[in-house]
Design an enzyme around this catalytic site. Structure first.
Site, PDB file in Angstrom:
ATOM      1  N   GLU A  45     -10.743 -11.482  -5.746  1.00 28.23           N
ATOM      2  CA  GLU A  45      -9.298 -11.351  -5.524  1.00 28.23           C
ATOM      3  C   GLU A  45      -8.724 -12.556  -4.790  1.00 28.23           C
ATOM      4  OE1 GLU A  45      -8.538  -7.730  -3.352  1.00 28.23           O
ATOM      5  OE2 GLU A  45     -10.227  -8.015  -2.019  1.00 28.23           O
ATOM      6  N   HIS A  93       0.814  -1.218   0.000  1.00 25.04           N
ATOM      7  CA  HIS A  93       0.000   0.000   0.000  1.00 25.04           C
ATOM      8  C   HIS A  93       0.844   1.263   0.000  1.00 25.04           C
ATOM      9  CE1 HIS A  93      -2.985  -3.060   0.514  1.00 25.04           C
ATOM     10  NE2 HIS A  93      -3.771  -2.207  -0.105  1.00 25.04           N
ATOM     11  N   CYS A 141      -9.904  -3.443 -10.764  1.00 27.35           N
ATOM     12  CA  CYS A 141      -9.378  -2.283 -10.043  1.00 27.35           C
ATOM     13  C   CYS A 141      -7.985  -2.549  -9.481  1.00 27.35           C
ATOM     14  CB  CYS A 141     -10.330  -1.847  -8.934  1.00 27.35           C
ATOM     15  SG  CYS A 141     -10.625  -3.138  -7.713  1.00 27.35           S
ATOM     16  N   ARG A 148     -10.622   3.074  -1.392  1.00 32.15           N
ATOM     17  CA  ARG A 148     -10.042   2.219  -0.342  1.00 32.15           C
ATOM     18  C   ARG A 148     -10.301   2.881   1.014  1.00 32.15           C
ATOM     19  NH1 ARG A 148      -5.808   1.265  -4.465  1.00 32.15           N
ATOM     20  NH2 ARG A 148      -5.429  -0.965  -4.583  1.00 32.15           N
ATOM     21  N   ARG A 205       2.711 -10.228  -1.440  1.00 28.66           N
ATOM     22  CA  ARG A 205       2.884  -9.096  -2.350  1.00 28.66           C
ATOM     23  C   ARG A 205       3.828  -8.036  -1.811  1.00 28.66           C
ATOM     24  NH1 ARG A 205      -3.239  -6.437  -2.227  1.00 28.66           N
ATOM     25  NH2 ARG A 205      -2.323  -4.408  -2.590  1.00 28.66           N
ATOM     26  N   ASN A 252      -4.135  -7.365  -7.556  1.00 27.44           N
ATOM     27  CA  ASN A 252      -3.000  -7.322  -6.619  1.00 27.44           C
ATOM     28  C   ASN A 252      -3.052  -8.539  -5.705  1.00 27.44           C
ATOM     29  OD1 ASN A 252      -2.831  -4.849  -7.799  1.00 27.44           O
ATOM     30  ND2 ASN A 252      -3.651  -3.724  -6.051  1.00 27.44           N
ATOM     31  N   ASP A 253      -4.226  -8.780  -5.160  1.00 27.90           N
ATOM     32  CA  ASP A 253      -4.368  -9.943  -4.288  1.00 27.90           C
ATOM     33  C   ASP A 253      -4.570 -11.219  -5.084  1.00 27.90           C
ATOM     34  OD1 ASP A 253      -4.016  -9.049  -1.631  1.00 27.90           O
ATOM     35  OD2 ASP A 253      -5.853  -7.879  -1.855  1.00 27.90           O
ATOM     36  N   ARG A 275     -15.479   0.787  -1.255  1.00 28.86           N
ATOM     37  CA  ARG A 275     -15.140  -0.555  -0.801  1.00 28.86           C
ATOM     38  C   ARG A 275     -15.153  -0.576   0.721  1.00 28.86           C
ATOM     39  NH1 ARG A 275      -9.444  -3.307  -2.026  1.00 28.86           N
ATOM     40  NH2 ARG A 275      -8.697  -1.840  -0.460  1.00 28.86           N
TER      41      ARG A 275
END
Ligand code: PEP
Ligand code: MG
Length: 588
Positions: free
Chosen positions: A438, A195, A509, A302, A472, A461-462, A338
């Site tokens: 994800e 992040h 996304c 987020r 990650r 990403n996940d 989200r």
């Protein structure tokens, strides 16, 4: 002599400036036994250090730059309060008096004991407070050890134009430093989709992660060049390198500012397929940015950034005001909120402070945490529902792995609707509820999720992290983080197809959507809604506008049949548009 170092470029841009090193790794804590006559002085030394730490924090608090996220101030308040707490220093004082231990060591012993207690707690939110204990103790220890205060925390810190080198940075550090006008940052650890990296891209700070041992080669004030696209750092560059990078920086600036001409144009392919191009946001300051680049709305807000770095979570009203603000700024455009995705790297400073859960990314994160702690989740659901009365709000659930989670969240939303109705409060009764795909389990069962939800959004990403079994944020396994791996492509394609079959929209996304290397492949796989950082949105739009769907069918067929990521990359090269192709030059 110029030294070239290589890390992982995670946020593009070229920065040229002096280095500033932040040494915040483990402090060397001395351990020694006191003579009886030293005990009184040692207790006073500890108490004075605690007072000095509070003073430092108050000074930082007073000089927070205007516009800094509210959570930074709340974090500092929490640390000041923690130093008031006698529990924190009572035991160290006892260790000094009764066991004749030196202050630094006594404080470390108490920190370790508190960290252990926090880690055993059932309450995930409280468990995250251990990081605060570590930060606060670290500050007092630095004072005891006579280390100079961290420069980026100084109100008058002159960091503008500096390139920051650190072992690691938290998202909060990153925000604070951006206010000081830093030119770039380089960390020894971290992955491209941590992040902090996502924040760097969103704040437009050139950045490199995973540059191990950087501190061995760089000293404070060394002249430095950072190339955030290629992951290169040049220390003490010669005149030719300086000239080369200055001219590349100018070219880049011209290129990106030229893209603004695309702002008002719809994201349509050459053959007229309209693509929804939405934006990802992390902080309220990003809302305006979404409009400045002409996005078709917010595809991912987020919200966990609202919850981070503070003593208590924001209450329903604070959240409502925040979501309402997004809706007011966006007008009629959609705002996809989200629900809380705390957990894993979003609360863990773990490398520096010892292990948290053994596998935090596989633990109590996102919707799992929310369902376990309804007292944390309910106010958010109510706040989102209330904001939905004002505009096109959509609610999105992160990290689904099981249909039961969807059912539980839908039940909780229904309960909240009933409560709001009885209290006479307004909301959209048909609030669209979507889910993030994800976790591979959800991707494989995307057809089932598509039956129960109004939309899906692929979080690559996940999805890549969990499909490839790589953390990650761990730079040691970054090389396996491959969006083009056949397993990833099949899961992405299957999810898009499931949405199509169920007649619901599917967005992406994750960072893959905003990476221009993959945009045409995603179009080929049938993706019609992209949600990307505002800073990369216009470049993605340009590529979409240059593309034609026809030839992309063949690209999809061949990419899906390829045996590995390298082969897919070769196929993508074959389908790359010649420079200057397409409609961008004709758009005004
Ligand atoms: C993702 O996982 O792709 C995503 C968009 O969510 P986050 O990066 O916040 O985990
Ligand atoms: Mg995610």
């Amino acid at each position: 002599m110029t030294i070239a170092l290589h890390g992982l470029g995670i946020s593009r841009g070229i920065a040229i400036g002096p280095a500033h090193i932040i040494e915040r790794g483990q402090l060397d804590i001395p351990e020694y036994e006191l003579e009886p006559e030293q005990i009184l002085d040692e207790t006073q030394r500890l108490q004075e250090a605690v007072r000095a730490a509070q003073e430092q924090l108050r000074a930082i608090r007073q000089h927070i730059p205007a516009g800094t996220a509210a959570e930074i101030a709340a974090l500092i308040d929490a640390h000041i309060l923690m130093l008031d707490d006698t529990a924190l220093i009572h035991e160290p004082l006892r260790l000094i008096r009764e066991e004749r231990r030196n202050a630094e060591w006594a404080l470390k012993a108490q920190r370790d004991a508190l960290v252990r207690t926090f880690e055993e707690m059932d309450d995930a939110y409280l468990r995250t407070r251990r990081d605060d204990v570590v930060h606060v103790v670290n500050r007092v220890q630095r004072i005891l050890l006579r280390h100079s205060p961290l420069r980026h925390e100084q109100p008058d810190s002159r960091l503008a134009g500096y390139i920051i080198f650190a072992d690691d940075l938290t998202p909060a550090d990153t925000v604070l430093m951006q206010h000081h006008g830093i030119a770039a940052f380089v960390t020894e650890y971290g992955g491209p989709t941590s992040h902090t990296s996502i924040l760097a891209r969103s704040l437009g700070i050139p950045a490199i992660v995973g540059l191990h041992q950087a501190h061995v080669y760089i000293r404070d004030e060394d002249p430095t060049i950072v190339d955030g696209s290629r992951g290169v750092v040049l220390v003490d560059p010669d005149a030719a390198s300086l000239e080369f990078y200055r001219s590349r920086r100018e070219q880049d600036q011209r290129y990106y500012s030229g893209l603004i001409r695309l702002k008002g144009a719809p994201a349509c392919t050459q053959d007229g397929v309209r693509i929804q191009l939405q934006a990802n946001v992390e902080l309220p300051r990003d809302f305006e940015h979404v409009l400045q680049v002409g996005a078709d709305g917010i595809g991912l807000y987020r919200t966990e950034f609202l919850f981070m770095n503070r003593a208590a979570p924001p209450d329903e009203e604070e959240q409502y005001q925040n979501y309402l603000r997004a809706v007011q700024v966006l007008g009629r455009l959609p705002v996809t909120i989200r629900t809380l995705d705390l957990g894993a790297d979003k609360e863990a400073d773990n490398r520096r402070h010892g292990p948290l859960a053994a596998n935090p990314a596989l633990g109590l994160r996102a919707v799992r945490l929310c369902l376990k702690e309804p007292a944390l989740f309910r106010p958010q659901l109510r706040a989102i529902l209330r904001a939905s009365a004002a505009g096109d709000v959509r609610l999105m659930i992160p990290m689904l792995s099981n249909l039961h989670e969807v059912e539980q969240v839908l039940d909780m939303i229904d309960d909240s609707k009933r409560d709001l109705s009885s209290a006479g409060m307004q909301f959209n009764p048909d609030l669209p509820v979507g889910g993030m795909i994800e976790v591979p389990a959800a991707a494989v069962c995307a057809d089932m999720f598509a039956q129960r939800l109004d939309f899906l959004s692929i979080g690559t990403n996940d999805l890549i992290q969990y499909t490839m079994a790589i953390d990650r944020v761990n730079d040691e396994v970054n090389y396996l983080y491959d969006p083009l791996h056949p397993a990833v492509l099949r899961l992405v394609y299957g999810t898009i197809a499931a949405g199509l079959a169920a007649g619901i929209p599917v967005a992406m996304c994750g960072e893959m959507a905003g990476d221009i290397r993959y945009v045409r492949l995603l179009l080929a796989l049938g993706l019609r809604t992209f949600s990307v950082h505002p800073s990369s949105l216009l470049e993605v739009k340009q590529l979409i506008m240059e593309s034609e769907m026809g030839p992309l069918q063949e690209l999809a067929r061949r990419a899906l049949a390829a045996p590995g990521g390298t082969e897919v990359a070769t196929i993508l090269e074959e389908f790359r548009l010649p420079a200057g192709a397409g409609a961008n030059s004709t758009t005004s």
